[in-house]
Design a protein around this motif. Sequence first.
Motif, PDB file in Angstrom:
ATOM      1  N   UNK A 175      21.963 -34.894  62.048  1.00  0.00           N
ATOM      2  CA  UNK A 175      21.620 -33.498  62.279  1.00  0.00           C
ATOM      3  C   UNK A 175      22.802 -32.562  62.339  1.00  0.00           C
ATOM      4  N   UNK A 176      23.965 -33.066  62.806  1.00  0.00           N
ATOM      5  CA  UNK A 176      25.115 -32.191  63.036  1.00  0.00           C
ATOM      6  C   UNK A 176      26.215 -32.338  61.998  1.00  0.00           C
ATOM      7  N   UNK A 177      26.327 -33.500  61.358  1.00  0.00           N
ATOM      8  CA  UNK A 177      27.410 -33.734  60.407  1.00  0.00           C
ATOM      9  C   UNK A 177      26.873 -33.799  58.982  1.00  0.00           C
ATOM     10  N   UNK A 178      25.883 -34.666  58.750  1.00  0.00           N
ATOM     11  CA  UNK A 178      25.346 -34.812  57.396  1.00  0.00           C
ATOM     12  C   UNK A 178      24.380 -33.694  57.039  1.00  0.00           C
ATOM     13  N   UNK A 179      23.868 -33.008  58.071  1.00  0.00           N
ATOM     14  CA  UNK A 179      22.907 -31.899  57.868  1.00  0.00           C
ATOM     15  C   UNK A 179      21.741 -32.322  56.984  1.00  0.00           C
ATOM     16  N   UNK A 180      21.210 -33.495  57.287  1.00  0.00           N
ATOM     17  CA  UNK A 180      20.014 -33.986  56.592  1.00  0.00           C
ATOM     18  C   UNK A 180      18.832 -33.881  57.549  1.00  0.00           C
ATOM     19  N   UNK A 181      17.641 -33.855  56.989  1.00  0.00           N
ATOM     20  CA  UNK A 181      16.450 -33.741  57.825  1.00  0.00           C
ATOM     21  C   UNK A 181      16.307 -32.366  58.447  1.00  0.00           C
TER      22      UNK A 181
END
Length: 230
Positions: free
Chosen positions: A19-25
Amino acid sequence: MSQSYKEIVENGLWKQNPGLVQLLGLCPTLAVTTSVVNGFSLGLLTALVMAASNGAVSPIRRWVPTEIRIPVFILVIAALVTVGDLAMHAYLHALHIVLGIFIPLIVTNCIVLARVEAFAAKNDTAPSAFDGLMMGLGLALVLAVLGGIREMVGKGTLFSGIELALGPAAKQFVVTVVPDYHGFLLAVLPPGAFLGLALLIASKNWLEQRRQAKAGQPDVPAAPAMAHGH
Protein backbone atom coordinates in the motif's frame (compact mmCIF):
# COMPACT_ATOMS: atom_id res chain seq x y z
CA MET A 1 16.57 -17.28 -4.53
CA SER A 2 14.64 -18.19 -1.38
CA GLN A 3 14.57 -15.37 1.18
CA SER A 4 14.77 -15.82 4.94
CA TYR A 5 11.49 -15.57 6.82
CA LYS A 6 12.76 -12.45 8.60
CA GLU A 7 13.34 -10.74 5.23
CA ILE A 8 9.86 -11.77 4.07
CA VAL A 9 8.29 -10.20 7.18
CA GLU A 10 10.32 -6.96 6.76
CA ASN A 11 9.49 -6.71 3.06
CA GLY A 12 5.78 -7.38 3.51
CA LEU A 13 5.16 -5.11 6.48
CA TRP A 14 7.61 -2.30 5.73
CA LYS A 15 10.24 -2.27 2.96
CA GLN A 16 7.97 -3.39 0.08
CA ASN A 17 4.61 -2.68 1.70
CA PRO A 18 2.00 -3.03 -1.09
CA GLY A 19 0.00 0.00 0.00
CA LEU A 20 2.80 2.45 0.79
CA VAL A 21 5.74 1.44 -1.43
CA GLN A 22 4.46 -0.60 -4.38
CA LEU A 23 1.20 1.40 -4.50
CA LEU A 24 -0.74 -1.65 -5.65
CA GLY A 25 -4.31 -2.44 -4.70
CA LEU A 26 -5.31 1.22 -4.78
CA CYS A 27 -8.91 0.43 -5.71
CA PRO A 28 -9.81 -1.15 -2.32
CA THR A 29 -7.38 1.18 -0.52
CA LEU A 30 -9.32 4.24 -1.64
CA ALA A 31 -12.81 2.76 -1.77
CA VAL A 32 -13.41 0.76 1.41
CA THR A 33 -11.26 2.59 3.97
CA THR A 34 -14.11 4.68 5.37
CA SER A 35 -13.67 2.82 8.69
CA VAL A 36 -11.17 0.58 10.49
CA VAL A 37 -13.52 -2.40 10.34
CA ASN A 38 -14.19 -2.19 6.60
CA GLY A 39 -10.54 -1.62 5.69
CA PHE A 40 -9.08 -4.32 7.92
CA SER A 41 -11.77 -6.88 7.01
CA LEU A 42 -11.08 -6.60 3.28
CA GLY A 43 -7.33 -6.49 3.94
CA LEU A 44 -7.47 -9.65 6.04
CA LEU A 45 -9.46 -11.50 3.39
CA THR A 46 -6.94 -10.33 0.77
CA ALA A 47 -4.09 -11.63 2.96
CA LEU A 48 -5.72 -15.06 3.25
CA VAL A 49 -6.29 -15.20 -0.51
CA MET A 50 -2.68 -14.18 -1.17
CA ALA A 51 -1.31 -16.81 1.21
CA ALA A 52 -3.52 -19.51 -0.32
CA SER A 53 -2.82 -18.51 -3.94
CA ASN A 54 0.95 -18.33 -3.39
CA GLY A 55 0.84 -21.68 -1.61
CA ALA A 56 -1.26 -23.22 -4.40
CA VAL A 57 0.80 -21.88 -7.32
CA SER A 58 4.26 -22.70 -5.97
CA PRO A 59 3.93 -26.54 -6.11
CA ILE A 60 2.53 -26.52 -9.68
CA ARG A 61 4.73 -23.79 -11.18
CA ARG A 62 7.04 -26.29 -12.95
CA TRP A 63 4.17 -27.92 -14.83
CA VAL A 64 2.46 -24.74 -16.07
CA PRO A 65 3.55 -23.84 -19.64
CA THR A 66 4.93 -20.31 -19.92
CA GLU A 67 2.38 -19.36 -22.60
CA ILE A 68 -0.62 -19.90 -20.27
CA ARG A 69 1.04 -19.03 -16.97
CA ILE A 70 -0.91 -15.82 -16.27
CA PRO A 71 -4.40 -17.26 -17.11
CA VAL A 72 -3.71 -20.30 -14.91
CA PHE A 73 -2.59 -18.09 -12.02
CA ILE A 74 -5.69 -15.90 -12.37
CA LEU A 75 -7.90 -18.99 -12.43
CA VAL A 76 -6.37 -20.21 -9.15
CA ILE A 77 -6.80 -16.77 -7.57
CA ALA A 78 -10.42 -16.52 -8.79
CA ALA A 79 -11.28 -19.93 -7.32
CA LEU A 80 -9.84 -18.95 -3.92
CA VAL A 81 -11.58 -15.56 -3.93
CA THR A 82 -14.88 -17.33 -4.71
CA VAL A 83 -14.37 -19.59 -1.67
CA GLY A 84 -13.69 -16.53 0.51
CA ASP A 85 -16.66 -14.66 -0.94
CA LEU A 86 -19.06 -17.54 -0.31
CA ALA A 87 -17.68 -18.13 3.21
CA MET A 88 -18.15 -14.47 4.12
CA HIS A 89 -21.63 -14.50 2.57
CA ALA A 90 -22.52 -17.47 4.77
CA TYR A 91 -20.96 -16.46 8.09
CA LEU A 92 -20.54 -12.64 7.96
CA HIS A 93 -23.50 -11.67 5.83
CA ALA A 94 -23.89 -8.09 7.11
CA LEU A 95 -20.20 -7.33 6.52
CA HIS A 96 -20.42 -9.05 3.12
CA ILE A 97 -23.20 -6.63 2.10
CA VAL A 98 -21.13 -3.59 3.18
CA LEU A 99 -17.96 -4.67 1.33
CA GLY A 100 -20.04 -5.73 -1.67
CA ILE A 101 -18.34 -5.83 -5.06
CA PHE A 102 -14.88 -5.26 -3.58
CA ILE A 103 -14.69 -8.88 -2.37
CA PRO A 104 -14.86 -10.47 -5.87
CA LEU A 105 -12.66 -7.61 -7.14
CA ILE A 106 -9.77 -9.10 -5.12
CA VAL A 107 -9.26 -11.25 -8.23
CA THR A 108 -8.21 -8.16 -10.17
CA ASN A 109 -6.12 -6.69 -7.35
CA CYS A 110 -2.65 -6.22 -8.86
CA ILE A 111 -0.80 -7.18 -5.69
CA VAL A 112 -2.24 -10.72 -5.62
CA LEU A 113 -1.09 -11.59 -9.14
CA ALA A 114 2.14 -9.63 -8.66
CA ARG A 115 3.23 -11.76 -5.69
CA VAL A 116 2.25 -15.00 -7.42
CA GLU A 117 4.29 -13.98 -10.45
CA ALA A 118 7.24 -12.39 -8.62
CA PHE A 119 7.62 -14.77 -5.67
CA ALA A 120 5.51 -17.93 -5.74
CA ALA A 121 6.54 -18.78 -9.32
CA LYS A 122 10.20 -18.87 -8.22
CA ASN A 123 10.20 -20.17 -4.63
CA ASP A 124 9.19 -23.17 -2.52
CA THR A 125 5.69 -23.61 -1.12
CA ALA A 126 6.17 -22.63 2.56
CA PRO A 127 8.10 -19.38 1.93
CA SER A 128 5.66 -18.51 -0.88
CA ALA A 129 2.59 -18.91 1.33
CA PHE A 130 4.30 -16.94 4.10
CA ASP A 131 5.25 -14.17 1.65
CA GLY A 132 1.64 -13.91 0.48
CA LEU A 133 0.42 -13.70 4.07
CA MET A 134 2.94 -11.00 5.05
CA MET A 135 2.30 -8.90 1.94
CA GLY A 136 -1.44 -9.21 2.57
CA LEU A 137 -1.08 -8.26 6.24
CA GLY A 138 1.06 -5.28 5.21
CA LEU A 139 -1.79 -4.13 2.98
CA ALA A 140 -4.37 -4.89 5.72
CA LEU A 141 -2.48 -2.71 8.22
CA VAL A 142 -2.40 0.18 5.74
CA LEU A 143 -6.14 -0.23 5.09
CA ALA A 144 -6.85 -0.33 8.84
CA VAL A 145 -4.72 2.74 9.67
CA LEU A 146 -6.09 4.72 6.72
CA GLY A 147 -9.61 3.66 7.68
CA GLY A 148 -8.95 4.76 11.27
CA ILE A 149 -7.73 8.20 10.18
CA ARG A 150 -10.68 8.75 7.86
CA GLU A 151 -13.19 7.45 10.41
CA MET A 152 -11.85 9.65 13.23
CA VAL A 153 -11.70 12.80 11.11
CA GLY A 154 -14.91 12.07 9.20
CA LYS A 155 -17.17 10.67 11.93
CA GLY A 156 -15.36 11.18 15.24
CA THR A 157 -15.47 7.45 16.06
CA LEU A 158 -13.31 4.33 15.91
CA PHE A 159 -14.43 0.74 15.20
CA SER A 160 -17.92 1.75 14.04
CA GLY A 161 -19.55 -1.22 12.33
CA ILE A 162 -17.59 -3.77 14.38
CA GLU A 163 -20.88 -5.50 15.16
CA LEU A 164 -21.04 -6.50 11.47
CA ALA A 165 -18.00 -8.71 12.03
CA LEU A 166 -18.30 -9.77 15.67
CA GLY A 167 -22.04 -9.64 16.35
CA PRO A 168 -24.37 -7.18 18.17
CA ALA A 169 -22.53 -7.59 21.49
CA ALA A 170 -19.44 -5.97 19.98
CA LYS A 171 -21.19 -2.58 19.71
CA GLN A 172 -19.73 -1.77 23.15
CA PHE A 173 -16.25 -1.62 21.58
CA VAL A 174 -17.12 1.38 19.38
CA VAL A 175 -15.03 4.34 20.61
CA THR A 176 -16.40 7.88 20.39
CA VAL A 177 -13.24 9.93 19.93
CA VAL A 178 -14.97 13.30 19.61
CA PRO A 179 -18.35 13.60 21.40
CA ASP A 180 -21.10 15.55 19.61
CA TYR A 181 -19.00 15.61 16.44
CA HIS A 182 -20.87 16.72 13.33
CA GLY A 183 -18.44 15.07 10.94
CA PHE A 184 -16.08 16.22 8.22
CA LEU A 185 -17.48 14.99 4.92
CA LEU A 186 -14.24 15.35 2.92
CA ALA A 187 -12.56 12.64 5.03
CA VAL A 188 -15.07 9.95 4.07
CA LEU A 189 -15.21 10.93 0.39
CA PRO A 190 -12.62 9.67 -2.16
CA PRO A 191 -10.47 12.86 -1.93
CA GLY A 192 -10.07 12.13 1.78
CA ALA A 193 -8.66 8.72 0.91
CA PHE A 194 -6.02 10.29 -1.37
CA LEU A 195 -5.05 12.81 1.30
CA GLY A 196 -4.88 10.15 4.00
CA LEU A 197 -2.78 7.82 1.85
CA ALA A 198 -0.43 10.68 0.95
CA LEU A 199 -0.01 11.39 4.67
CA LEU A 200 0.84 7.74 5.39
CA ILE A 201 3.34 7.53 2.51
CA ALA A 202 5.00 10.78 3.64
CA SER A 203 5.20 9.50 7.23
CA LYS A 204 6.78 6.21 6.14
CA ASN A 205 9.36 8.01 3.96
CA TRP A 206 10.18 10.39 6.81
CA LEU A 207 10.70 7.51 9.27
CA GLU A 208 12.85 5.69 6.72
CA GLN A 209 15.02 8.78 6.15
CA ARG A 210 15.48 9.24 9.90
CA ARG A 211 16.44 5.58 10.30
CA GLN A 212 18.98 5.85 7.47
CA ALA A 213 20.40 9.07 8.91
CA LYS A 214 20.89 7.43 12.32
CA ALA A 215 22.58 4.47 10.66
CA GLY A 216 24.86 6.84 8.73
CA GLN A 217 23.67 5.56 5.36
CA PRO A 218 23.52 7.82 2.29
CA ASP A 219 20.00 8.99 1.58
CA VAL A 220 19.32 7.14 -1.66
CA PRO A 221 15.67 7.10 -2.78
CA ALA A 222 14.37 3.57 -3.18
CA ALA A 223 13.54 2.42 -6.71
CA PRO A 224 9.90 1.42 -7.21
CA ALA A 225 9.54 -2.22 -6.26
CA MET A 226 7.60 -3.11 -9.39
CA ALA A 227 9.83 -1.26 -11.83
CA HIS A 228 11.06 -4.53 -13.29
CA GLY A 229 7.62 -6.11 -13.56
CA HIS A 230 6.04 -7.33 -16.77
